[in-house]
Enzyme design. Structure first.
Site, short mmCIF file in Angstrom:
data_model
loop_
_atom_site.label_atom_id
_atom_site.label_comp_id
_atom_site.label_asym_id
_atom_site.label_seq_id
_atom_site.Cartn_x
_atom_site.Cartn_y
_atom_site.Cartn_z
CD GLU A 53 -0.94 0.49 3.74
OE1 GLU A 53 -1.56 1.56 3.61
OE2 GLU A 53 -0.93 -0.16 4.80
CE LYS A 66 -7.49 6.30 5.72
NZ LYS A 66 -7.72 6.54 7.15
CB VAL A 74 -5.26 -2.46 3.99
CG1 VAL A 74 -5.54 -3.95 3.81
CG2 VAL A 74 -4.01 -2.25 4.84
CG ASP A 84 -14.65 4.50 11.96
OD1 ASP A 84 -14.50 3.82 10.93
OD2 ASP A 84 -13.92 5.48 12.24
CB SER A 116 -11.01 -0.42 8.76
OG SER A 116 -10.25 -0.30 7.58
CE LYS A 138 0.52 2.22 15.45
NZ LYS A 138 0.61 2.77 14.10
N1 PSU Z 1 -2.63 1.44 10.79
C1 PSU Z 1 -1.32 1.76 10.91
N2 PSU Z 1 -0.71 2.48 9.93
C2 PSU Z 1 -1.39 2.88 8.79
C3 PSU Z 1 -2.77 2.52 8.66
C4 PSU Z 1 -3.35 1.80 9.68
O1 PSU Z 1 -0.71 1.43 11.92
O2 PSU Z 1 -0.81 3.55 7.93
C5 PSU Z 1 -3.51 2.91 7.42
C6 PSU Z 1 -3.59 1.74 6.43
O3 PSU Z 1 -3.47 2.25 5.11
C7 PSU Z 1 -5.01 1.19 6.64
C8 PSU Z 1 -5.76 2.47 6.94
O4 PSU Z 1 -5.52 0.51 5.52
O5 PSU Z 1 -4.87 3.23 7.76
C9 PSU Z 1 -7.07 2.23 7.65
O6 PSU Z 1 -7.76 3.44 7.76
P1 PSU Z 1 -9.29 3.47 8.27
O7 PSU Z 1 -9.20 3.21 9.74
O8 PSU Z 1 -9.80 4.83 7.92
O9 PSU Z 1 -10.00 2.39 7.50
MN MN Z 2 -13.25 4.37 9.17
#
Ligand code: PSU
Ligand code: MN
Length: 301
Positions: free
Chosen positions: A23, A83, A104, A136, A138, A157
């Site tokens: 990514e 993003k 991702v 929320d 992902s 995380k």
């Molecule tokens: N977690 C990390 N580093 C990152 C991301 C997540 O420790 O860079 C990034 C990845 O690209 C992941 C995205 O796909 O955040 C998820 O974002 P959201 O929670 O908005 O779906």
């Molecule tokens: Mn989200």
């Protein structure tokens, strides 16, 4: 969807050589501060090549979805990013964004489209804490289920709700395998207290499991804990996460802006410790993904 595949990746696809997709969000200013982001990119690309696979970095550049970025253009990945999750791909292409950093979910969609079956990241997105109120979750999770790509990650995380993340992966039918670990790893920390149902210790078994999953259809998550010598103390990390979440809440962050704010806050709060750990685990994941791609190329050819 128009996807521009680099000549190097196109040759590797034709010759059925091992390829690892990456990514671009983690290497942009949304994922890691400069200059660590550039170092992370160099180390991930380097270890994939050293292991005998071809790296395929994904991004939106000049309104085109790209799989494989030539060295001359890699600098662009390190800059200010918007993003791009899977749902945003159509908008980024239609509006011809200069640079969209793939998450991702977007990377899995592009990898699948290109015919690439292995993907490495740092940590996946998941179910956010408080999701029972704000919902929320992902888009990484349904993307892991839908696309026939094996993802290697150091878990996620723990600013996320990890128990619910693991439950959701089960609901979505995503196989989750611990590579030499019994617990879902918490990114810069090796353990989370959440037991995994499946552990694999040998690479050749992991290759067979991945090959079987790809034949059945859909993706899979391989959990690869951060190397012990690079891992952070769980208490230090949890304190940093609590402060980062409070900051995000105080700023009124919601939706896609939450993750980048939390990542930036943790990075500054741990005076770079978390960033160094992030580099180590990203490289470690890229190496295992490359090993897996090499093994799969042998099984599937
Ligand atoms: N977690 C990390 N580093 C990152 C991301 C997540 O420790 O860079 C990034 C990845 O690209 C992941 C995205 O796909 O955040 C998820 O974002 P959201 O929670 O908005 O779906
Ligand atoms: Mn989200």
């Amino acid at each position: 969807m128009d996807v521009r595949i680099s000549p190097e990746v196109a040759d590797a696809l034709t010759e059925r050589r091992p390829i690892v997709a990456l990514e671009s969000t983690i290497f942009s200013n949304l994922g890691l501060p400069s200059p660590a982001n550039g170092e992370a990119l160099v180390r991930c690309l380097g270890v994939i090549r050293a292991t005998g696979a071809v790296p395929a970095l994904t991004a939106v550049l000049d309104g085109t979805a790209r799989v494989g970025i030539a060295e001359s253009e890699q600098e662009r990945i390190l800059g200010a990013a918007r993003k791009v999750a899977e749902r945003d791909l159509a908008i980024a292409l239609g509006e011809a964004w200069d640079f969209g950093a793939t998450t991702v979910s977007a990377s899995l969609a592009l990898a699948a489209r290109a015919g690439i079956h292995v993907f490495a990241t740092g940590g996946i997105g998941g179910v956010h804490r408080g999701a029972e109120h704000h919902g929320d979750v992902s888009a990484d999770l349904p993307a892991l289920a839908r696309h026939p790509v094996v993802t290697v990650s150091a878990g996620a995380k723990s600013f996320l709700d990890l128990p619910r993340t693991v439950e959701m992966l089960e609901t979505l039918g995503v196989p989750v395998v611990g590579f030499r670990c019994d617990e879902f790893p918490a990114f810069t920390v090796r353990t989370s207290g959440i037991s995994l149902n499946h552990r694999v210790d040998e690479l050749r078994v992991l290759v067979r499991v991945a090959a079987a999953r790809l034949r059945i259809g859909g993706g899979m998550l391989v959990c690869n804990p951060i190397p012990a010598d690079a891992a952070l103390d769980a208490d230090v990390m949890n304190a940093a996460i609590d402060r980062a979440l409070r900051t995000a809440t105080n700023r009124g962050a919601s939706g896609p802006s939450v993750t980048p704010i939390v990542l930036t806050e943790i990075a500054s709060d741990t005076s770079g410790q978390a960033v160094r750990a992030n580099l180590a685990l990203a490289e470690n994941n890229a190496r295992l993904a490359a090993d897996l791609a090499v093994g799969l190329a042998g099984v599937r050819s």
